[in-house]
Design a protein around this motif. Structure first.
Motif, mmCIF file in Angstrom:
data_model
loop_
_atom_site.group_PDB
_atom_site.id
_atom_site.type_symbol
_atom_site.label_atom_id
_atom_site.label_comp_id
_atom_site.label_asym_id
_atom_site.label_seq_id
_atom_site.Cartn_x
_atom_site.Cartn_y
_atom_site.Cartn_z
ATOM 1 N N ARG A 121 0.849 -1.196 0.000
ATOM 2 C CA ARG A 121 0.000 0.000 0.000
ATOM 3 C C ARG A 121 0.880 1.240 0.000
ATOM 4 N NH1 ARG A 121 -3.524 -1.959 5.008
ATOM 5 N NH2 ARG A 121 -1.461 -1.718 5.877
ATOM 6 N N PRO A 122 0.388 2.340 -0.585
ATOM 7 C CA PRO A 122 1.208 3.548 -0.602
ATOM 8 C C PRO A 122 1.334 4.224 0.759
ATOM 9 C CG PRO A 122 -0.854 3.917 -1.786
ATOM 10 C CD PRO A 122 -0.814 2.478 -1.392
ATOM 11 N N CYS A 123 0.476 3.848 1.730
ATOM 12 C CA CYS A 123 0.555 4.492 3.045
ATOM 13 C C CYS A 123 0.013 3.547 4.117
ATOM 14 C CB CYS A 123 -0.254 5.785 3.045
ATOM 15 S SG CYS A 123 -0.164 6.706 4.591
ATOM 16 N N LEU A 151 5.386 5.554 4.215
ATOM 17 C CA LEU A 151 5.098 5.750 2.794
ATOM 18 C C LEU A 151 6.181 5.054 1.965
ATOM 19 C CD1 LEU A 151 4.317 9.475 3.282
ATOM 20 C CD2 LEU A 151 2.671 7.877 2.327
ATOM 21 N N ASN A 169 3.144 1.976 -9.213
ATOM 22 C CA ASN A 169 1.919 2.681 -9.567
ATOM 23 C C ASN A 169 1.877 2.763 -11.092
ATOM 24 O OD1 ASN A 169 -0.061 4.614 -10.206
ATOM 25 N ND2 ASN A 169 0.213 5.633 -8.245
ATOM 26 N N SER A 226 6.886 9.149 -5.874
ATOM 27 C CA SER A 226 6.744 9.546 -4.471
ATOM 28 C C SER A 226 5.669 10.606 -4.295
ATOM 29 C CB SER A 226 8.074 10.079 -3.932
ATOM 30 O OG SER A 226 9.045 9.076 -3.955
ATOM 31 N N ASN A 269 2.273 8.995 -4.596
ATOM 32 C CA ASN A 269 1.944 8.196 -3.413
ATOM 33 C C ASN A 269 1.516 9.092 -2.249
ATOM 34 O OD1 ASN A 269 2.458 5.842 -4.775
ATOM 35 N ND2 ASN A 269 4.436 5.480 -3.823
ATOM 36 N N SER A 292 -1.989 10.611 -3.196
ATOM 37 C CA SER A 292 -3.085 9.649 -3.077
ATOM 38 C C SER A 292 -3.349 9.249 -1.628
ATOM 39 C CB SER A 292 -2.814 8.410 -3.930
ATOM 40 O OG SER A 292 -1.728 7.668 -3.415
ATOM 41 N N SER A 293 -2.380 9.494 -0.758
ATOM 42 C CA SER A 293 -2.522 9.159 0.672
ATOM 43 C C SER A 293 -2.810 10.387 1.517
ATOM 44 C CB SER A 293 -1.236 8.493 1.169
ATOM 45 O OG SER A 293 -0.938 7.357 0.413
#
Length: 109
Positions: A7-9, A40, A45, A79, A82, A85-86
């Motif tokens: 997961r990105p976060c 993170l 992606n 980065s 990510n 999106s988080s």
């Protein structure tokens, strides 16, 4: 922790994460908070760069600190996306940390 890096976060640390701490002046044990951590990792992606897979591409190794300019730009785009999106998860974690701190300060006063 399974799937954490996919997961990105990921946010670690909640209000219930504590161990018994030192005693206060009235002899009662006070909880000692573990820090809240917002993790993170670099995750693939497809929308940003379909050819970039930070887990499989050797040049993205943790031990690689010098990047070709084009590779640096690719990692930076990944980065940024990510983090973008988080965004809400990060904001929620910060708000939660502030709320916990306020409760801790209010309990002392």
């Amino acid at each position: 922790l399974k799937g954490m890096g996919a997961r990105p976060c990921t946010v670690f640390g909640t209000e219930s994460d504590h161990v018994s701490g030192q005693e206060s002046g009235d002899g009662e044990a006070q909880p000692e908070r573990a820090p809240m951590v917002v993790y993170l990792p670099l995750v693939k992606n497809e929308e940003v760069d379909a050819d970039l897979d930070p887990i499989k591409d050797d040049w993205t190794s943790f031990y690689e600190f010098q990047y070709e300019p084009d590779n640096f730009k690719r990692l930076l785009r990944l980065s940024k996306e990510n983090v973008r999106s988080s965004r809400q998860m990060i904001i929620d974690a910060l708000r939660r940390a502030v709320e916990i701190k306020r409760k801790t300060v209010e309990a002392v006063l």
